[in-house]
Scaffold this motif. Sequence first.
Motif, mmCIF file in Angstrom:
data_model
loop_
_atom_site.group_PDB
_atom_site.id
_atom_site.type_symbol
_atom_site.label_atom_id
_atom_site.label_comp_id
_atom_site.label_asym_id
_atom_site.label_seq_id
_atom_site.Cartn_x
_atom_site.Cartn_y
_atom_site.Cartn_z
ATOM 1 N N LYS A 72 -8.995 4.506 1.004
ATOM 2 C CA LYS A 72 -7.641 4.461 0.423
ATOM 3 C C LYS A 72 -7.536 3.364 -0.645
ATOM 4 O O LYS A 72 -6.647 3.409 -1.498
ATOM 5 C CB LYS A 72 -6.604 4.193 1.527
ATOM 6 N N THR A 276 1.160 6.592 -2.515
ATOM 7 C CA THR A 276 1.581 6.879 -1.139
ATOM 8 C C THR A 276 2.891 6.154 -0.827
ATOM 9 O O THR A 276 3.247 5.170 -1.473
ATOM 10 C CB THR A 276 0.512 6.415 -0.117
ATOM 11 N N ASP A 278 5.646 4.751 2.482
ATOM 12 C CA ASP A 278 5.755 4.585 3.928
ATOM 13 C C ASP A 278 6.905 5.478 4.410
ATOM 14 O O ASP A 278 7.655 6.053 3.598
ATOM 15 C CB ASP A 278 5.896 3.107 4.337
ATOM 16 N N GLU A 279 7.033 5.582 5.729
ATOM 17 C CA GLU A 279 7.993 6.540 6.280
ATOM 18 C C GLU A 279 9.431 6.210 5.859
ATOM 19 O O GLU A 279 10.229 7.103 5.545
ATOM 20 C CB GLU A 279 7.864 6.538 7.806
ATOM 21 N N GLY A 303 -0.709 13.949 3.534
ATOM 22 C CA GLY A 303 -1.350 12.635 3.683
ATOM 23 C C GLY A 303 -0.736 11.556 2.803
ATOM 24 O O GLY A 303 -1.177 10.409 2.820
ATOM 25 N N SER A 304 0.298 11.890 2.017
ATOM 26 C CA SER A 304 0.840 10.872 1.107
ATOM 27 C C SER A 304 1.903 9.995 1.782
ATOM 28 O O SER A 304 2.400 9.046 1.190
ATOM 29 C CB SER A 304 1.429 11.528 -0.146
ATOM 30 N N ILE A 305 2.260 10.326 3.042
ATOM 31 C CA ILE A 305 3.179 9.453 3.776
ATOM 32 C C ILE A 305 2.378 8.802 4.890
ATOM 33 O O ILE A 305 1.797 9.519 5.723
ATOM 34 C CB ILE A 305 4.349 10.255 4.368
ATOM 35 N N SER A 306 2.310 7.467 4.878
ATOM 36 C CA SER A 306 1.409 6.826 5.837
ATOM 37 C C SER A 306 1.778 7.196 7.267
ATOM 38 O O SER A 306 2.953 7.216 7.643
ATOM 39 C CB SER A 306 1.348 5.309 5.666
ATOM 40 N N GLY A 307 0.742 7.544 8.023
ATOM 41 C CA GLY A 307 0.917 7.875 9.423
ATOM 42 C C GLY A 307 1.300 9.317 9.683
ATOM 43 O O GLY A 307 1.498 9.700 10.839
ATOM 44 N N SER A 308 1.445 10.150 8.619
ATOM 45 C CA SER A 308 1.867 11.543 8.847
ATOM 46 C C SER A 308 0.940 12.503 8.122
ATOM 47 O O SER A 308 0.348 12.145 7.111
ATOM 48 C CB SER A 308 3.268 11.800 8.284
#
Length: 460
Positions: A72, A276, A278-279, A303-308
């Motif tokens: 990343k 990217t 974050d949520e 994959g462009s939203i961290s954790g999702s």
Amino acid sequence: MEQRNGRRLILLPLPLQGHMNPMLELANILYFKGFSITIIHTSFNSLNPSTHPHFTYHLISDNLSESEAVEKDLLLLISHLNRKCYEPFRECFASLVSDASKEPVACLISDPVFDFTQSVAESLKIPRIMLRTGSASFTAVISAFPLLQGKGYIPKLDSRLGEPVTEFSPLRVKDLPVINSSDPERFFKLVHNLTYQTKASYGFIFNTFEDLEQHALATLRKEFHIPIFPIGPFHKCVPATTSTSRFLSQDWSCISWLNTQAQKSVIYVSFGSIATLDEAQFLEIAWGLANSKQPFLWVVRPGSISGSDWLEPLPSGFHETLNGRGHIVKWAPQKEVLAHQSVGVFWTHSGWNSTLESICEGVPMICTPFFGDQMLNARYASDVWEVGLHLENGLERGEIERAIRSLMMEKKGDQMRDRLSKIKEKANICLRQGGSSYQSLNDLVDHILSLESLALIKHD
Ligand code: UDP
């Protein structure tokens, strides 16, 4: 299509979407000018030869490990690519240059982010020209990094972020291009290499045009004593269907959806191929769009939203609140979207390709830059060309809603559309016979055809 001229060009694109698109567009432009095109591409984000069957392809194995291929940290990824592609490229390039069964190689056109191409080209006595996929203004600024570092603007201190950079008005310290990495030195090394390699090369090609970046182009011409060819906007020089290659497949449902919307009513949202969120930022965007009550077409890359993986953070019931006003896709045919009559505003991350594509279609922008040259592009869009509204205070739903309304419903948007229609006209004129990009492209072709003799003189 011009007559074949008996010369071959070898192109090495960087395998990132925003670098690959303009390189392939350039390849098409030069193919139409009579050159044979050979593309060396990496197994990481490899190309699909069937999209451009008139080119010859050579795949080199970059041997990126599984973890390297999903890195990343952009600068670390670039550093892996540079380390691992050097030898395979050198071997492939040497065998192509010595292949007497094909037309002689006139030059190598490479993305300067690949830092080994100058030395390989020199060792084989082949001239090298660089394609800069960013703006001329960005290149002018990074070329002045030693000066900017000397003045203490870089590294950027929190206490100076709002300060004007007088040498590059209207930039402020916070707009200066930086890419964060686990090792901060990586960015400065990259910038240093780019500038050093520029001086050793046989020319610069830019995806821009004189009327848009006259000042920066003049600065570069003074700074570097190599020919500079602003021949853009590339995507308007070649037929649309032959121009790009994609790592994600395009979802054409958005065009049918746009067909059902009123003229200039839709806000198109896309933050390019790398940025990217974050949520929390993702949710502010979602509610800002929903609350604006305007129809929107939103590209959310998997994959462009961290954790999702994709849209999981959207609260249940979100889609229902929209009443059909929103359409979300994983990847859009962006150029066709921007050219669609229903699109009224482009909310962008201000990547250079996106900025240029928006300008060429006369679509005003809301700018949310993330890193690198995006901050600089956003400043130019808002303060120099005055065709974009810069969201400078982070992502907050109320502010997003106000920005959308101001461009969609208030005078500000119309004023930008008026300015854009003038710039768009200039972009069209520069590509016509006698226009600056038209002329610059002819100069580039003459330059390439004269390189053989120049290279012999330089290497003797
Ligand atoms: N793009 C696209 N579909 C999308 C989003 C982007 O075709 O859904 C294309 C866009 O037209 C542009 C490129 O991807 O040519 C993105 O390049 P840019 O320099 O704007 O940003 P980057 O991806 O390098 O950050």
